[in-house]
Design a protein around this motif. Sequence first.
Motif, PDB file in Angstrom:
ATOM      1  N   UNK A 149    -120.545  59.972 122.398  1.00  0.00           N
ATOM      2  CA  UNK A 149    -121.610  60.958 122.182  1.00  0.00           C
ATOM      3  C   UNK A 149    -121.637  61.504 120.761  1.00  0.00           C
ATOM      4  N   UNK A 150    -120.656  61.126 119.942  1.00  0.00           N
ATOM      5  CA  UNK A 150    -120.502  61.776 118.641  1.00  0.00           C
ATOM      6  C   UNK A 150    -121.677  61.517 117.703  1.00  0.00           C
ATOM      7  N   UNK A 151    -122.234  60.319 117.721  1.00  0.00           N
ATOM      8  CA  UNK A 151    -123.306  59.996 116.786  1.00  0.00           C
ATOM      9  C   UNK A 151    -124.525  60.897 116.993  1.00  0.00           C
ATOM     10  N   UNK A 152    -124.993  61.013 118.236  1.00  0.00           N
ATOM     11  CA  UNK A 152    -126.146  61.876 118.516  1.00  0.00           C
ATOM     12  C   UNK A 152    -125.825  63.335 118.224  1.00  0.00           C
ATOM     13  N   UNK A 153    -124.604  63.733 118.537  1.00  0.00           N
ATOM     14  CA  UNK A 153    -124.216  65.118 118.306  1.00  0.00           C
ATOM     15  C   UNK A 153    -124.194  65.421 116.809  1.00  0.00           C
ATOM     16  N   UNK A 154    -123.690  64.486 116.016  1.00  0.00           N
ATOM     17  CA  UNK A 154    -123.664  64.679 114.565  1.00  0.00           C
ATOM     18  C   UNK A 154    -125.068  64.821 114.008  1.00  0.00           C
ATOM     19  N   UNK A 155    -126.005  64.095 114.576  1.00  0.00           N
ATOM     20  CA  UNK A 155    -127.391  64.209 114.107  1.00  0.00           C
ATOM     21  C   UNK A 155    -127.886  65.637 114.264  1.00  0.00           C
ATOM     22  N   UNK A 156    -127.554  66.254 115.393  1.00  0.00           N
ATOM     23  CA  UNK A 156    -127.959  67.649 115.608  1.00  0.00           C
ATOM     24  C   UNK A 156    -127.214  68.571 114.647  1.00  0.00           C
ATOM     25  N   UNK A 157    -125.934  68.297 114.413  1.00  0.00           N
ATOM     26  CA  UNK A 157    -125.149  69.098 113.468  1.00  0.00           C
ATOM     27  C   UNK A 157    -125.790  69.065 112.086  1.00  0.00           C
ATOM     28  N   UNK A 158    -126.168  67.879 111.645  1.00  0.00           N
ATOM     29  CA  UNK A 158    -126.776  67.736 110.320  1.00  0.00           C
ATOM     30  C   UNK A 158    -128.155  68.402 110.276  1.00  0.00           C
ATOM     31  N   UNK A 159    -128.957  68.193 111.308  1.00  0.00           N
ATOM     32  CA  UNK A 159    -130.305  68.768 111.341  1.00  0.00           C
ATOM     33  C   UNK A 159    -130.274  70.290 111.256  1.00  0.00           C
ATOM     34  N   UNK A 160    -129.268  70.888 111.860  1.00  0.00           N
ATOM     35  CA  UNK A 160    -129.201  72.351 111.914  1.00  0.00           C
ATOM     36  C   UNK A 160    -128.290  72.950 110.846  1.00  0.00           C
ATOM     37  N   UNK A 161    -127.883  72.127 109.888  1.00  0.00           N
ATOM     38  CA  UNK A 161    -127.074  72.660 108.800  1.00  0.00           C
ATOM     39  C   UNK A 161    -125.727  73.177 109.252  1.00  0.00           C
ATOM     40  N   UNK A 162    -125.182  72.607 110.302  1.00  0.00           N
ATOM     41  CA  UNK A 162    -123.897  73.038 110.839  1.00  0.00           C
ATOM     42  C   UNK A 162    -122.774  72.148 110.304  1.00  0.00           C
ATOM     43  N   UNK A 163    -121.541  72.475 110.656  1.00  0.00           N
ATOM     44  CA  UNK A 163    -120.374  71.681 110.290  1.00  0.00           C
ATOM     45  C   UNK A 163    -119.493  71.530 111.522  1.00  0.00           C
ATOM     46  N   UNK A 164    -118.828  70.376 111.612  1.00  0.00           N
ATOM     47  CA  UNK A 164    -117.995  70.070 112.777  1.00  0.00           C
ATOM     48  C   UNK A 164    -116.636  69.547 112.314  1.00  0.00           C
ATOM     49  N   UNK A 165    -115.569  70.144 112.806  1.00  0.00           N
ATOM     50  CA  UNK A 165    -114.202  69.667 112.572  1.00  0.00           C
ATOM     51  C   UNK A 165    -113.598  69.291 113.915  1.00  0.00           C
TER      52      UNK A 165
END
Length: 646
Positions: A149-165
Amino acid sequence: MTGSFSSFIGEAHGSVHSGDGPQFNFYISAAQRLLNDRERRRPRSIAEEDRRRLHERFVPPPGLQQARDRLRTERTVLVDGLPGSGRRTAALMLLHELPDDRGSLHELPDTTDDDRALALDPQDVNPGDRLLLDLSAAEEARFLAVQEALSDFRSKVIDRGAHLAVVLPHHLGYLLRSGVRPLMAEIRRPDARRVLAVHLRAHGIVPAEEEVAGPELAAFLNRVPIADVAALADGIRRCRDASAADHGFPNWLTEALAERHDQASRVAADLSAATSGRHRALLLSLAMFHGATPEIVLTGANNLLRMLSHPPDPTPRLERADLHTELLAIHAESGPNDRIRFRAVGYDRAVRNHFWTYLPDIRRQLRDWLGEHVADPAMPSAVRERAIDRFADQALRTDRPEDLTWLADRWMSSRSPAHLVPQAAQTLALGLHDDRHGRFFRQRIYDWAVSRDTSDQLRQVLVVVCSQTMARSHPDQALVRLHHLARRSRRRGDEAGRNAVDLSRSDDRLYRKMLTRLSDGISSGLWPADLDLFRDLADPIRLIGDPAVRGSLAVGWSGLLRLPAPEWVRVVECWLTACEDAHYREPVAEVLAAGCGEDSTVAGRLYRTAEEWQRAEPGARRADVLSCLLRKLDAAQGIEPYGQAA
């Protein structure tokens, strides 16, 4: 740094309280005292000010700069490293360093709340969020599902200007897919001597260079995880604080190292030489109730022998050795106020470790024994607390978290559980704090929260644990559990509901989440408590410009306005008063009108209430509010303004 820092919350403003009521306040006071004591011994990173405190003690490990570059360029970093190298702390500090002008820093949910089917839910990402996902103790299936699920989730992270560790499970490195490897950064163990120095400096202790150059300290620093280095610094601090006179750093260091000295070989030899079951029972009883009175230790030993169906000694009591002689035989002595202790520092911990490690077939009986013995109302609460702490360490170390949940459930199912409420809360809090098993406890608490078979006493404990402990580390999951507890409460306005509302108010993200949950519940009509919670939580001003928030508010009002008028009149008057500010007038009136929908009867009741409110304090502003509300009500029912009809 240390891998033991593992709990935090994004942007909460202070602790969450359970409301008034002397009995329940006693519960919270007692439980919070226990939890605060545990916090001092196992530092946790929580709210923003505590993250800053952790940052002051943070020693950047080798590889952190690479991880920092990954996070800033890719908005996602996968942090790997050996267990104990400080992976989680490093991931948290990477997020903490980022600008916090919007969004919040929080951990992604890791349990199956409300049939949560997605390994990573894009709805958990808000604009500007800094997200932590800890997979360090994940099983194979979860690790694979997250990667899927990481690829789709990263897309949302990038779209919303968020960061994920993401903290990777080092033991499952062979399952890491090639597609995500470019996001990985490996950190290594930071310099242990520097970690010790930074932690000591934070405690106001600055030893001379020659005072930390001894071979015993060097050997300790080279062999232990970084978590133990931080624990040693805290032990030195405690030795300093407990000293009657200023004996100096060398003395504090010697005492702190002695506490952590490994006595395993000596305990194994002593137990091999001990052929008597009573001798071994006394050893374990004293190890569990170290520092207690002779009566407590003796009763504990006798209860343990009985629990294990040990045959009684047929020798007449007066022909057997007295307790003083028996205690001497196990290297114990009386201290101040007849408190019994082992002579060797750290021997009690080694005894506990030996029993739980090398007698795995009696762990269930040891659980039953501890649960029964500490339930004695005559036992001092301080002794009971320390014994539970020691038992929890062993249960969690040997991967038996269910022993702790079993004890909490059993204590709260007894006939007179009041004196054990703090201990049940303590037991669950210790489990929630554990890095490896915290997820197990969060899931178990959810299962209790949604079950109708959970006792009222246990529900009270869950409210304390969710609001005082889980809310500080996993606020989203705490909110879900408090909401379920409030829904199933037998009393309106109980502690669960008040805590759910208070936690929701602490953060805009949680406020949105709770409004969504309430609107869903009100739409289904299954939970009457949702209307009470909505009435307490809904704010006519907060985030009123957010279309999603206005939609949730409208659904809530659609349910509330269909109750008898006394249930909502005062709330409506507060909302109308907010409309006196022209900035909020249109959106607030629109929400109220949307709550009426096309139901003319409900709209009429609302408008009559508004007329009475306007007549109470006549004036131009209130007249404008009434006029605006009428226009919105007409529009909601499809009535066009006069003069605009085709």
